[in-house]
Design an enzyme around this catalytic site. Sequence first.
Site, short mmCIF file in Angstrom:
data_model
loop_
_atom_site.label_atom_id
_atom_site.label_comp_id
_atom_site.label_asym_id
_atom_site.label_seq_id
_atom_site.Cartn_x
_atom_site.Cartn_y
_atom_site.Cartn_z
N ASP A 300 1.04 47.14 -20.36
CA ASP A 300 2.43 47.08 -19.89
C ASP A 300 2.87 48.51 -19.56
OD1 ASP A 300 5.00 45.58 -19.53
OD2 ASP A 300 5.64 47.03 -21.04
N LEU A 301 3.36 48.74 -18.31
CA LEU A 301 3.80 50.07 -17.95
C LEU A 301 5.09 50.41 -18.69
CD1 LEU A 301 3.21 50.30 -14.08
CD2 LEU A 301 1.61 50.63 -15.97
N ASP A 343 5.15 44.44 -14.12
CA ASP A 343 4.39 45.64 -14.49
C ASP A 343 3.40 45.35 -15.60
OD1 ASP A 343 6.23 45.15 -16.45
OD2 ASP A 343 6.85 47.24 -16.72
#
Length: 425
Positions: A300-301, A343
């Site tokens: 996960d960004l 993302d």
Amino acid sequence: MFEKTFHYCAVGLAHVGIDGTFIRVNQKLCDFLDYSDQELTKLTFQDLTAPDHLDEDLDQLERLLKGQIDNYSIEKRYIRRDGKRVWAKLTVSLVRDDSNNPDYFISVVEDIDEKKRIQSELFQVDALFSKIVSAFSERTFIWVATPDFSKLKYANDGYANIFGRSEYELYCNPMSFLDHVHEDDRARVAKVFSRRPLENWDIQYRIYDSKGEVKYLHDRGNLIFDDRETQTLILGTADDITREKNQQQALMSAVTKLEYLSQTDSLTGLANRREILSQLSDEIARMERGQKASTLVYVDLNKFKEINDKYGHKVGDNALVEFSQQMKVLLRDSDRFGRIGGDEFVILLYGTDDKETEIFFERIAQHDFTLNVNNTSVVPITFSVGWVTWSAEISTVEEWLDKADEVMYEKKHNLQGQVVIDKAI
């Protein structure tokens, strides 16, 4: 009554000795062969059988004498008194004496000469009709040659239309068309035409026309026989199927492209959600067969919303693409990488356990993921990861994903919801 039946039967009848001599004959057979009964009884069936049919007749008689068959029927040609050869259907059975020894043959001779003549004429008419019909097609090259390809008997305008060359070169050498066959197909085509004895063929191959353009041909050949079953000619037809081939290739290309699009995330070029889930399902099936376990990583960004808010969604999309490309370079060919949505990404580290995964991300932590924005500023791309090595307790893809997601979430936030680390672990 039996005597009258023999003499007045509508087909030729004869009793023939084991040595082939005629013992007795009826009038119908005499009329068919143009001999009197006295003359026939001085002859053998071997004397009256056309040489090209005698071996077959003798072979069948031998089988009859050995008891391998009870009777036989063949179509053969007899030689009449005037030397003319006439067709007949011969049916032969064997009579044995009281000691079960061969005594004589009963031969039934049916006149089929007119039938054979009509069949031959119909065959010729049918062949001619087929040629005429085919000649109307501008896309078809039709030719007729001798069985050994030494001489071309006929070639229509199709050769000029398709090959863009004069058929004169074929009259000089019927096999010269091979010079224009695509080099990748030439050996295969030459093998078909050099086969001896020649057989009917049905092949497809490419040629170069006079302009150097590639064309596709569907080439078929048929052997033509005369009434003696002797091969006399070869009839070949070659259809230009270039348009169909091009349409087929375009369709296959479109299908391949659609298949790719259905499996690929349009932004990053990674496997999309459906495709990565399918790959994970296949991986579980592999590991359930007892093969080495793999590890699923959920990515996960971090602070991705801030990038969108500060620089705009276009830059945010570029960040996703840049991250995907940089991470993909660091993975092995056997690993799988896909975008779940937004993302969030998943990585399947093939045949990698928990410890090996930790070492991998320690190495990844040394790599800087960045995005250059308008050549004026460099934006760091940070992310958090969580992973779970597969075990037998995990039965579905969704369960595996959920576990990896939970680990990632725990690593990303402490109890107060603060970010613990940026890159993994």
